[in-house]
Design a protein around this motif. Structure first.
Motif, short mmCIF file in Angstrom:
data_model
loop_
_atom_site.label_atom_id
_atom_site.label_comp_id
_atom_site.label_asym_id
_atom_site.label_seq_id
_atom_site.Cartn_x
_atom_site.Cartn_y
_atom_site.Cartn_z
N THR A 174 42.49 -41.21 46.35
CA THR A 174 42.73 -39.80 46.07
C THR A 174 41.42 -39.13 45.65
N VAL A 175 41.07 -38.08 46.33
CA VAL A 175 39.91 -37.27 45.96
C VAL A 175 40.46 -36.03 45.25
N ARG A 176 40.30 -36.00 43.95
CA ARG A 176 40.94 -34.97 43.14
C ARG A 176 40.62 -33.56 43.63
N GLY A 177 41.66 -32.78 43.84
CA GLY A 177 41.49 -31.40 44.26
C GLY A 177 41.28 -31.22 45.75
N LEU A 178 41.14 -32.34 46.49
CA LEU A 178 40.86 -32.23 47.93
C LEU A 178 41.93 -32.90 48.78
N GLY A 179 42.22 -34.18 48.52
CA GLY A 179 43.19 -34.87 49.34
C GLY A 179 42.99 -36.36 49.32
N TYR A 180 43.10 -36.98 50.51
CA TYR A 180 43.06 -38.44 50.61
C TYR A 180 42.01 -38.89 51.61
N VAL A 181 41.49 -40.10 51.38
CA VAL A 181 40.52 -40.71 52.27
C VAL A 181 40.78 -42.21 52.32
N LEU A 182 40.44 -42.82 53.43
CA LEU A 182 40.58 -44.27 53.55
C LEU A 182 39.72 -44.94 52.49
N GLY A 183 40.21 -46.02 51.92
CA GLY A 183 39.46 -46.75 50.91
C GLY A 183 38.19 -47.35 51.48
N ARG A 184 37.35 -47.82 50.61
CA ARG A 184 36.03 -48.34 51.00
C ARG A 184 36.18 -49.57 51.91
N LEU A 185 35.43 -49.56 53.02
CA LEU A 185 35.42 -50.68 53.94
C LEU A 185 34.32 -51.65 53.54
#
Length: 222
Positions: free
Chosen positions: A210-221
């Motif tokens: 979760t990127v606060r205030g923005l949305g979601y991103v895939l976790g670190r590869l």
């Protein structure tokens, strides 16, 4: 380079291998090196890479044999053969044995970098096996296979959601964009949070960040 990628460089010439490592690290890649075919096979089977740069004339196991063994084991990582054997017949053999690209030595540095960028773009756009945190997502079987923790089966919608993130690693998606791209028939953004919860439960909390205030991103590869 904005998106850090993991590269395996397989080259028995120590000076050239070091040059390639320094060049690619300077471009933002994370580089692992191998100086013979046996080590290359071990690294290719035990780690997850975004692309492999491989010489043909290797000690222990010849480069194309390494490639063939990786393909038989289901490793679909795109491979760029970098070899002094650069006549048309050699190139055809390399491509027929499973390489995605072939560049003869001596090579132009800018061309090498451009070919790697093209391979990375093409692989993410078309591959049915995509890297995700800790493992790989197989779109055909709707499964995530982890290196040490076995296989997890996903639902069709979970697979669609994870695929969307995996094809755009490091890109943050708002709930609105995810709702439109993955859950077009839904009218409540809460469905996005629900499926984030489902995937974290199956794959671990770090799978989606979760990127606060923005949305979601895939976790670190890696």
């Amino acid at each position: 380079m904005a998106d850090q990628k993991n590269v395996l460089v397989v080259e028995d010439d120590a000076a050239l291998c070091l040059m390639l490592q320094e060049l690619l690290e300077g471009e933002g890649y994370t580089v692992v090196t191998a100086h013979d075919g046996q080590r290359a096979l071990h690294e290719g089977l035990s780690r997850q890479f975004d692309v492999i740069v491989m010489d043909r004339g290797l000690p222990a196991i010849e480069g194309l044999d390494v490639l063939a063994r990786l393909r038989r084991k289901g490793v679909s990582t795109p491979v760029l053969i970098l070899s002094a054997l650069g006549n048309p017949a050699d190139r055809v053999e390399g491509l027929d044995r499973g390489a995605e690209d072939y560049l003869g030595k001596p090579f132009d540095i800018d061309e090498l970098l451009a070919r790697l960028r093209a391979l990375l773009r093409r692989n993410l756009e078309t591959s049915t096996v995509l890297p995700v945190p800790g493992g790989v997502l197989d779109l055909d079987t709707r499964t995530v296979t982890f290196a040490v923790a076995g296989t997890v089966v996903l639902s069709e919608r979970e697979t669609d959601f994870l695929e969307h993130l995996a094809r755009h690693p490091h890109q943050v998606f708002t709930r609105a964009v995810l709702l439109e791209s993955v859950f077009a028939e839904a009218d409540d953004g809460g469905v996005v949070d629900t499926y984030v919860h489902y995937l974290r439960k199956k794959l671990g909390r770090s799978a989606i960040v979760t990127v606060r205030g923005l949305g979601y991103v895939l976790g670190r590869l890696g």
